[in-house]
Scaffold this motif. Sequence first.
Motif, short mmCIF file in Angstrom:
data_model
loop_
_atom_site.label_atom_id
_atom_site.label_comp_id
_atom_site.label_asym_id
_atom_site.label_seq_id
_atom_site.Cartn_x
_atom_site.Cartn_y
_atom_site.Cartn_z
N UNK A 1 41.18 27.28 48.81
CA UNK A 1 42.54 26.75 48.87
C UNK A 1 43.21 26.82 47.49
N UNK A 2 42.45 26.45 46.44
CA UNK A 2 43.00 26.53 45.08
C UNK A 2 43.40 27.96 44.73
N UNK A 3 42.49 28.89 45.02
CA UNK A 3 42.73 30.28 44.64
C UNK A 3 43.93 30.86 45.38
N UNK A 4 44.07 30.50 46.65
CA UNK A 4 45.17 31.06 47.45
C UNK A 4 46.50 30.35 47.16
N UNK A 5 46.48 29.02 47.13
CA UNK A 5 47.73 28.26 47.02
C UNK A 5 48.20 28.09 45.58
N UNK A 6 47.26 28.17 44.61
CA UNK A 6 47.64 27.97 43.21
C UNK A 6 46.99 29.03 42.33
N UNK B 1 47.40 38.53 38.77
CA UNK B 1 46.24 39.29 39.23
C UNK B 1 45.56 38.57 40.38
N UNK B 2 45.31 37.28 40.23
CA UNK B 2 44.66 36.50 41.29
C UNK B 2 45.57 36.45 42.52
N UNK B 3 46.86 36.26 42.30
CA UNK B 3 47.81 36.17 43.41
C UNK B 3 47.79 37.44 44.26
N UNK B 4 47.69 38.60 43.62
CA UNK B 4 47.67 39.87 44.34
C UNK B 4 46.30 40.16 44.95
N UNK B 5 45.24 39.67 44.31
CA UNK B 5 43.89 39.95 44.79
C UNK B 5 43.59 39.22 46.09
N UNK B 6 44.14 38.02 46.24
CA UNK B 6 43.83 37.17 47.39
C UNK B 6 45.05 37.05 48.28
N UNK B 7 44.86 37.39 49.54
CA UNK B 7 45.95 37.33 50.51
C UNK B 7 46.23 38.70 51.10
N UNK B 8 46.35 38.74 52.42
CA UNK B 8 46.64 39.99 53.11
C UNK B 8 47.65 39.71 54.23
N UNK B 9 48.83 40.34 54.15
CA UNK B 9 49.30 41.29 53.14
C UNK B 9 49.51 40.61 51.79
N UNK B 10 49.67 41.45 50.77
CA UNK B 10 49.77 40.94 49.40
C UNK B 10 51.04 40.11 49.22
N UNK B 11 50.95 39.22 48.24
CA UNK B 11 52.09 38.38 47.87
C UNK B 11 53.24 39.25 47.39
N UNK B 12 54.47 38.80 47.66
CA UNK B 12 55.66 39.44 47.09
C UNK B 12 55.82 38.96 45.64
N UNK B 13 55.83 39.87 44.69
CA UNK B 13 56.06 39.54 43.28
C UNK B 13 57.35 40.21 42.84
N UNK B 14 58.33 39.42 42.44
CA UNK B 14 59.67 39.93 42.18
C UNK B 14 60.18 39.39 40.85
N UNK B 15 60.88 40.23 40.12
CA UNK B 15 61.55 39.77 38.91
C UNK B 15 62.68 38.83 39.30
N UNK B 16 62.75 37.69 38.63
CA UNK B 16 63.77 36.70 38.98
C UNK B 16 64.28 36.03 37.72
N UNK B 17 65.38 35.29 37.89
CA UNK B 17 65.99 34.58 36.76
C UNK B 17 66.55 33.26 37.28
N UNK B 18 66.70 32.32 36.38
CA UNK B 18 67.30 31.03 36.75
C UNK B 18 68.48 30.73 35.84
#
Length: 358
Positions: free
Chosen positions: A221-226, A231-248
């Motif tokens: 749960x830690x590895x997936x949710x946090x 690298x960890x975010x992309x390694x765990x989860x299928x399909x892969x996490x969306x990683x997007x450039x963003x700004x606030x």
Amino acid sequence: MSQITLQNITKRFGTVTALNNVSFEVKHAEFFVLLGPTGAGKTTTLRIIAGLTKQDAGSVAFDGQPVDTLPPADRDVAFVFQQYSLYPTMTVYENLAFPLRAPLRRMKEEEIRKRVTETAEVLRISHLLQRKTARLSGGEMQRVSIGRAIVRNPRVYLMDEPLSNLDAKLREALRVELSHLQRTQGSTTLFVTHDQIEALTMADRIGVLNHGCIVQVGTPEDIYDRPATTFVAQLVGSPKINLLNAATDGGVITIMDSDVHLPACELCTDPANLPCEFILGIRPEDVRPDPAGLFAGEIALTEPLGVETLLHIRIGRQTLVSTVPGISPLSRGESVRFGIVRERLHFFDRTTGVRFSE
């Protein structure tokens, strides 16, 4: 069963650093999975624990006692290899009995027969005991290979991707069997794999290894949710996490090159926590098609998988992947409205890939 402690393990092969200051602990009776891509240093870690490879620095301890000076035979570990380490001219019974007949054990044949029979029953290979291993299927050979390990009742089980050569259905079946076996026996097990499904479904805790370094240790749960890094975010989860450039800006998160503007969460309102530009992570299950959704996009691609459908939603020059249950009626080119679960967003540094604290 034993507790395994690795402290500051470093191993080099020539100019290549296979392990760099690796430290972690496998608790008594724990199923610990070491997860990482090919070349991360997983097998080297197992070989050092088993005493088959000598580290350049650091120490290995069982139950707090260093074992660095002990030869492999005296460490009392069972190693299950990726390739089946069986004697093809022997029967299954003889293969299972072989480690019990070592001179150091001096075990009586009656006790050997009892242990082999019990192990065969647990692994459901009793009907194969008189068959030569050369005549077994891949799944049967892997069961026998696992049996050779558990028949000894060692202090520690080390498993080096034992399911990777099997077909998908057999891998699934053996995952369930291995998990059940480990929990009923209460064995201390270190299992290495590159398969995130194996890690998430089998582990009590996961250690993520990349380029010889431990990146994160935690429960599934830690590895997936946090995830600690992109690298960890992309390694765990299928399909892969969306990683997007963003700004606030002004309390609003904007996904760059898109028309998606999200109300900021508590993390985003503190400039000390979040810079102006960062990487935004969104799990596909948190992108939810909804006629009343705040955002609009166009279906670029659909991937019906039966139990779920992957929707690739184009938002400006960016694309979000969404998962929806069953077979979706949406098709390529259609407009779609969707929502994003704001509470489950992930924020990472654009330079280091490290997760921002929450």
